[in-house]
Scaffold this active site. Structure first.
Site, mmCIF file in Angstrom:
data_model
loop_
_atom_site.group_PDB
_atom_site.id
_atom_site.type_symbol
_atom_site.label_atom_id
_atom_site.label_comp_id
_atom_site.label_asym_id
_atom_site.label_seq_id
_atom_site.Cartn_x
_atom_site.Cartn_y
_atom_site.Cartn_z
ATOM 1 N N ARG A 136 52.224 46.243 94.686
ATOM 2 C CA ARG A 136 50.930 46.902 94.426
ATOM 3 C C ARG A 136 50.582 47.892 95.552
ATOM 4 O O ARG A 136 49.441 47.958 96.005
ATOM 5 C CB ARG A 136 49.796 45.867 94.303
ATOM 6 C CG ARG A 136 49.907 44.940 93.139
ATOM 7 C CD ARG A 136 49.769 45.676 91.807
ATOM 8 N NE ARG A 136 49.690 44.731 90.712
ATOM 9 C CZ ARG A 136 50.733 44.121 90.162
ATOM 10 N NH1 ARG A 136 51.951 44.389 90.603
ATOM 11 N NH2 ARG A 136 50.569 43.268 89.180
ATOM 12 N N SER B 7 43.714 42.480 88.079
ATOM 13 C CA SER B 7 43.707 41.568 89.233
ATOM 14 C C SER B 7 42.864 42.182 90.345
ATOM 15 O O SER B 7 43.130 43.304 90.764
ATOM 16 C CB SER B 7 45.125 41.361 89.766
ATOM 17 O OG SER B 7 45.942 40.832 88.773
ATOM 18 N N GLU C 112 42.833 44.049 95.975
ATOM 19 C CA GLU C 112 43.831 44.995 95.451
ATOM 20 C C GLU C 112 43.161 46.263 94.912
ATOM 21 O O GLU C 112 43.733 47.348 94.958
ATOM 22 C CB GLU C 112 44.627 44.283 94.350
ATOM 23 C CG GLU C 112 45.948 44.929 94.010
ATOM 24 C CD GLU C 112 45.815 45.967 92.927
ATOM 25 O OE1 GLU C 112 46.265 47.104 93.146
ATOM 26 O OE2 GLU C 112 45.244 45.648 91.876
HETATM 27 N N1 EPU Z 1 46.901 30.463 87.292
HETATM 28 C C1 EPU Z 1 45.983 29.432 87.244
HETATM 29 N N2 EPU Z 1 44.670 29.775 86.993
HETATM 30 C C2 EPU Z 1 44.255 31.032 86.801
HETATM 31 C C3 EPU Z 1 45.199 32.079 86.855
HETATM 32 C C4 EPU Z 1 46.531 31.752 87.107
HETATM 33 O O1 EPU Z 1 46.311 28.262 87.429
HETATM 34 O O2 EPU Z 1 43.061 31.252 86.581
HETATM 35 C C5 EPU Z 1 48.325 30.122 87.507
HETATM 36 C C6 EPU Z 1 49.128 30.290 86.217
HETATM 37 O O3 EPU Z 1 49.092 29.118 85.449
HETATM 38 C C7 EPU Z 1 50.505 30.575 86.738
HETATM 39 C C8 EPU Z 1 50.242 31.373 88.000
HETATM 40 O O4 EPU Z 1 48.907 31.056 88.395
HETATM 41 O O5 EPU Z 1 51.171 29.406 87.078
HETATM 42 C C9 EPU Z 1 50.435 32.865 87.842
HETATM 43 O O6 EPU Z 1 49.577 33.370 86.830
HETATM 44 P P1 EPU Z 1 49.946 34.685 85.952
HETATM 45 O O7 EPU Z 1 51.270 34.506 85.303
HETATM 46 O O8 EPU Z 1 48.777 34.952 85.069
HETATM 47 O O9 EPU Z 1 50.153 35.829 87.000
HETATM 48 P P2 EPU Z 1 49.354 36.257 88.313
HETATM 49 O O10 EPU Z 1 50.244 36.026 89.489
HETATM 50 O O11 EPU Z 1 48.015 35.628 88.347
HETATM 51 C C10 EPU Z 1 50.299 38.692 88.359
HETATM 52 C C11 EPU Z 1 49.774 40.087 88.467
HETATM 53 C C12 EPU Z 1 49.209 40.573 87.134
HETATM 54 C C13 EPU Z 1 50.329 40.520 86.103
HETATM 55 C C14 EPU Z 1 50.864 39.064 86.029
HETATM 56 C C15 EPU Z 1 52.080 38.982 85.139
HETATM 57 C C16 EPU Z 1 49.056 40.410 90.763
HETATM 58 C C17 EPU Z 1 47.913 40.590 91.706
HETATM 59 N N3 EPU Z 1 48.742 40.193 89.482
HETATM 60 O O12 EPU Z 1 49.200 37.835 88.073
HETATM 61 O O13 EPU Z 1 48.847 41.945 87.306
HETATM 62 O O14 EPU Z 1 49.869 40.920 84.825
HETATM 63 O O15 EPU Z 1 51.287 38.631 87.352
HETATM 64 O O16 EPU Z 1 53.148 39.636 85.760
HETATM 65 O O17 EPU Z 1 50.205 40.484 91.190
HETATM 66 C C18 EPU Z 1 47.090 43.484 87.762
HETATM 67 O O18 EPU Z 1 47.740 43.842 88.736
HETATM 68 O O19 EPU Z 1 45.980 44.007 87.483
HETATM 69 C C19 EPU Z 1 47.596 42.414 86.912
HETATM 70 C C20 EPU Z 1 46.905 41.910 85.881
#
Ligand code: EPU
Length: 335
Positions: free
Chosen positions: A163, A235, A331
């Protein structure tokens, strides 16, 4: 000379949907208009506005706000296997992704439904489901914001990180991106399906790039709020990277903590999971809130002011520091 409006509301120009007025506003649809706006000496301050999907306005803007409305998509070169496409900065990101898939091109399918425009996508190296913009980026053309001279940045010069890019660090505010070139596949697509939720969504079928985009769209529609219905900027925080020692300590208290190993000594933890553990998922503070299905996303339920959303973000940062000894980095660009 392009029309210049005064005291224009930018509520419809930011996906958080917060109220913000700019002193002067113009929308440019050609490079010549952009050059003229940059060199207009009537204004000492300039603000470059793209899709408005990765920013939070916390105050009104002085000077001239230049909205980038440059349009156009063209093939630069192609052979039997690959094609290089150039898209202008004002093209909508998701519409462009769908256009590439309709042509049968692969490479951007995991990045479907990300809000924003082409010109802002490289600034934060947008990423999702195991793919980042940098994976298909060839170069981008820019104009210096002071002199309006053109420049080009290749993959190395853009210094992409998680990012992050040179446009968010050393050259912040110094260049306007006018067009981006992508190298896409015409066959033998390098499909990335390993991301857990994406794999589950796809099942055992051998997917095409279009199938992957459909799966990504389905996941995003389930988990992430549609900015047309609930204001948000995706995010709000970056996923933090912590040391192995710190990780081992947290594991004792939270054995189920999801994590991704970055190296032998570093581990990335999902900030959404941390914020969720702290009980913030779905909470509301006036019009500001945390999304009910993804705690990493802050939302505007109606008439929240930018400052209220920022203050909720700061409260979350404090709690995360207190309980997890982790400094969450914002971010989204704050203005
Ligand atoms: N999780 C929770 N509770 C929540 C959210 C997440 O327990 O409220 C857990 C999920 O169950 C999972 C883990 O956290 O085990 C990761 O969650 P998720 O797959 O939704 O991905 P993320 O790491 O929260 C990142 C990116 C997103 C992108 C997703 C999918 C960043 C800051 N965010 O989110 O990017 O869509 O991976 O690749 O790296 C963005 O940048 O605006 C964005 C949405």
């Amino acid at each position: 000379m392009k029309t210049i409006e005064q005291q224009k509301s930018l509520k419809a120009y930011n996906t958080f949907g917060v109220e913000c007025f700019c002193e002067y506003f113009t929308s440019v649809s050609t490079t010549e208009e952009l050059v003229a706006a940059l060199l207009n000496e009537d204004f000492s301050e300039r603000f470059i506005l793209g899709g408005g999907s990765n920013l939070l306005f916390t105050k009104n803007l002085s000077g001239l706000c230049i909205h980038i409305g440059l349009k156009g998509i063209r093939v630069i070169e192609e052979d039997a296997d690959h094609v290089i496409i150039e898209a202008s900065a004002g093209e909508n990101w998701h519409d462009f992704v769908i256009w590439t898939l309709d042509q049968g091109y692969g490479g951007l399918e995991n990045l479907a439904l990300i809000p924003g425009n082409i010109g802002t996508a490289p600034i934060q190296n947008i990423g999702a489901y195991g793919v980042e913009l940098k994976n298909s980026f060839v170069n981008c053309t820019t104009l210096d914001t002071v002199t309006a001279t053109p420049h080009q940045f290749n993959l190395e010069e853009a210094v992409f990180g998680y990012r992050n890019s040179i446009f968010k660090t050393d050259l912040k505010g110094k260049h306007v991106i006018t067009a981006v070139q992508f190298r896409l596949t015409k066959k033998n697509h390098a499909l990335k399906t390993a991301y857990g939720t994406l794999q589950e969504e796809l099942g055992n079928n051998l997917p095409t790039p279009k199938n992957i985009a459909e799966a990504v769209i389905a996941i995003r529609q389930r988990k992430l709020p549609d900015p047309k219905k609930i204001g948000n900027s995706g995010s709000f925080f970056k996923n933090p990277v912590i040391t192995e020692k710190h990780f081992q300590k947290l594991l004792v208290a939270y054995p189920e903590m999801p994590h991704y190993r970055i190296s032998n000594s570093e581990v990335k933890i999902p900030a959404g999971w941390i914020i969720d553990r702290l009980g913030y998922k779905g909470i509301k503070r006036g019009g500001a809130g945390v999304h009910e299905h993804q705690a990493l996303v802050l939302v505007n339920h109606g008439n929240a002011r930018g400052i209220e959303i920022l203050s909720l973000a700061q409260e979350i940062q404090e709690k995360v520091l207190e309980r997890f000894e982790i400094s969450l980095e914002i971010e989204v660009n704050i203005y």
